[in-house]
Design a protein around this motif. Structure first.
Motif, PDB file in Angstrom:
ATOM      1  N   ALA A   1     -60.609 -61.914 -20.631  1.00 61.04           N
ATOM      2  CA  ALA A   1     -59.360 -61.485 -21.259  1.00 61.04           C
ATOM      3  C   ALA A   1     -59.201 -59.968 -21.182  1.00 61.04           C
ATOM      4  N   LEU A   2     -60.313 -59.267 -21.364  1.00 61.28           N
ATOM      5  CA  LEU A   2     -60.259 -57.810 -21.262  1.00 61.28           C
ATOM      6  C   LEU A   2     -59.896 -57.380 -19.840  1.00 61.28           C
ATOM      7  N   SER A   3     -60.458 -58.046 -18.836  1.00 54.52           N
ATOM      8  CA  SER A   3     -60.121 -57.734 -17.434  1.00 54.52           C
ATOM      9  C   SER A   3     -58.649 -57.980 -17.167  1.00 54.52           C
ATOM     10  N   SER A   4     -58.101 -59.055 -17.731  1.00 52.71           N
ATOM     11  CA  SER A   4     -56.683 -59.352 -17.559  1.00 52.71           C
ATOM     12  C   SER A   4     -55.804 -58.244 -18.130  1.00 52.71           C
ATOM     13  N   GLN A   5     -56.162 -57.754 -19.311  1.00 51.03           N
ATOM     14  CA  GLN A   5     -55.377 -56.686 -19.917  1.00 51.03           C
ATOM     15  C   GLN A   5     -55.546 -55.364 -19.158  1.00 51.03           C
ATOM     16  N   GLN A   6     -56.727 -55.136 -18.620  1.00 53.11           N
ATOM     17  CA  GLN A   6     -56.938 -53.936 -17.809  1.00 53.11           C
ATOM     18  C   GLN A   6     -56.104 -54.004 -16.522  1.00 53.11           C
ATOM     19  N   LEU A   7     -55.981 -55.206 -15.975  1.00 54.22           N
ATOM     20  CA  LEU A   7     -55.163 -55.374 -14.777  1.00 54.22           C
ATOM     21  C   LEU A   7     -53.687 -55.135 -15.101  1.00 54.22           C
ATOM     22  N   ARG A   8     -53.244 -55.604 -16.272  1.00 57.11           N
ATOM     23  CA  ARG A   8     -51.868 -55.335 -16.694  1.00 57.11           C
ATOM     24  C   ARG A   8     -51.629 -53.834 -16.850  1.00 57.11           C
ATOM     25  N   MET A   9     -52.629 -53.144 -17.405  1.00 60.01           N
ATOM     26  CA  MET A   9     -52.513 -51.693 -17.539  1.00 60.01           C
ATOM     27  C   MET A   9     -52.427 -51.021 -16.165  1.00 60.01           C
TER      28      MET A   9
END
Length: 394
Positions: free
Chosen positions: A174-182
């Protein structure tokens, strides 16, 4: 007496007629008149002073002319990968040259930053829970042989450890997903090139896949020449081509590839010619995508017979030269012109290599004219020019 005067008038008129006839007869049949009639006619004057030359052998380049459009070598569409975010900044415009990784636009990242912080907190919580579960499982395994814990309890602690580790992996994902969105909040150039279109507007909320920019990769252009099927056998990849832009600039390119198919309507195929970067990049570049251009393919050289351009005379849609005969009279000969190189033109047929043809003044001659041949000097050129002017005035 009155009747006598009237009778003399007819006699006087008759005598006057006889005298006049005698004078005329003496004039016509006198030796002087015979001598004048036996005199030779005056010598004919040349119609024009000209210069002559013989055909020369030369090696001329073989060219294949073609027309086509200038297009991008590859065109990229830069789209939005963020859904529901507001576009906060646009940093490039049409015509800007960018490099790979340059930021083109920026989305507002407040929402993504909050989601990213929440994902980090969830990961920390999962790691803390996992640490407790690992410790409990380790104690349970150490007491397995003492009988203090049942097998079911030991299995529960072991399962809790595995579940805690799984929650850590999920939190990391989930953290990787949010980092990708950033990361997607910053729109970057996929490669170096030039921006050709911009639809990005500050303040707009774009959906995933919305095109923001269009660019020509590496600023490379190509000339897509249309060549009829019969001429394709003369071309191959690597053949040099000279392409002429709309403003008259000429660039040298090379064939990259030849289309594998021929258009069923035009019976022609596309030949892709790479244009040099110097002719395709920059705001003042002579070549632009979508431009029509003409060009020629260089196919080598061949032997040819050439004459000066001035020797060719075009009349009634046909080309002629004037051959100088031994009696200084000229004969008009129809020829078939070919390639042009500078001030000389190739003659394909109708002329022998040892024929002496008129150069200066050829345009003012007619078949059978008598001419005066002089050396090709500046003085002779002036004389020929003056006489040609007189002939044209007549």
């Amino acid at each position: 007496m009155k009747t006598l005067k009237t009778s003399y008038k007819p006699v006087a008129l008759a005598l006057l007629a006889i005298f006049t006839a005698g004078v005329i007869g003496m004039t016509l049949f006198s030796p002087a008149s015979h001598a004048a009639s036996d005199a030779k006619p005056a010598t004919a004057k040349p119609a024009l002073t000209v210069t002559t030359a013989r055909p020369e052998a030369a090696r001329l380049p073989i060219k294949l002319a073609a027309n086509g459009n200038v297009a991008a070598w590859q065109e990229a569409s830069v789209s939005s990968q963020s859904n529901g975010l507001r576009l906060a900044e646009v940093r490039v415009n049409v015509g800007d040259v960018v490099k790979a990784g340059d930021v083109l636009a920026v989305f507002a990242a407040e929402t993504v930053e909050a989601d990213l912080a929440q994902a980090r907190a969830a990961l920390q919580e999962a790691e803390a829970n996992a640490a407790e579960a690992v410790a409990n499982a380790a104690r349970a395994r150490s007491l397995q042989n003492t009988g203090a814990l049942s097998a079911q309890q030991i299995s529960q602690y072991t399962t809790a450890e595995q579940s805690a580790n799984a929650r850590i992996a999920s939190a990391k994902a989930a953290l990787s997903s949010q980092q990708l969105r950033m990361k997607y909040t910053r729109v970057v150039a996929p490669d170096s090139g030039v921006i050709t279109a911009r639809s990005a507007t500050v303040g707009a909320v774009s959906g995933t896949g919305t095109e923001l920019f269009r660019m020509i990769l590496q600023s490379r252009l190509e000339w897509r020449a249309e060549v009829v099927a019969a001429d394709l056998r003369q071309l191959k990849p690597g053949t040099t081509a000279s392409v002429k832009a709309a403003n008259g600039s000429v660039a040298s390119g090379k064939i990259r590839m030849i289309a594998p198919t021929v258009d069923a309507q035009t019976r022609s195929a596309l030949v892709y010619v790479d244009l040099p970067a110097s002719a395709a990049s920059g705001k003042d570049a002579p070549f632009k995508a979508g431009m029509f251009a003409s060009g020629q393919f260089d196919l080598g050289t061949s032997d040819a017979i050439t004459v000066p351009q001035q020797a060719i005379v075009v009349r009634d849609g046909f080309s002629f030269v004037f051959r100088l005969n031994a009696d200084n009279h000229v004969s008009q000969i129809r020829v078939q012109p070919g390639r042009r190189l500078g001030e000389r033109i190739e003659v394909l047929s109708g002329l022998n290599s040892d024929t002496q043809v008129v150069v200066r003044g050829a345009g003012f001659l007619n078949d059978g004219d008598l001419v005066h041949n002089v050396a090709d000097t500046a003085a002779a050129a002036k004389v020929a020019s003056k006489e040609a002017t007189k002939v044209a005035a007549k």
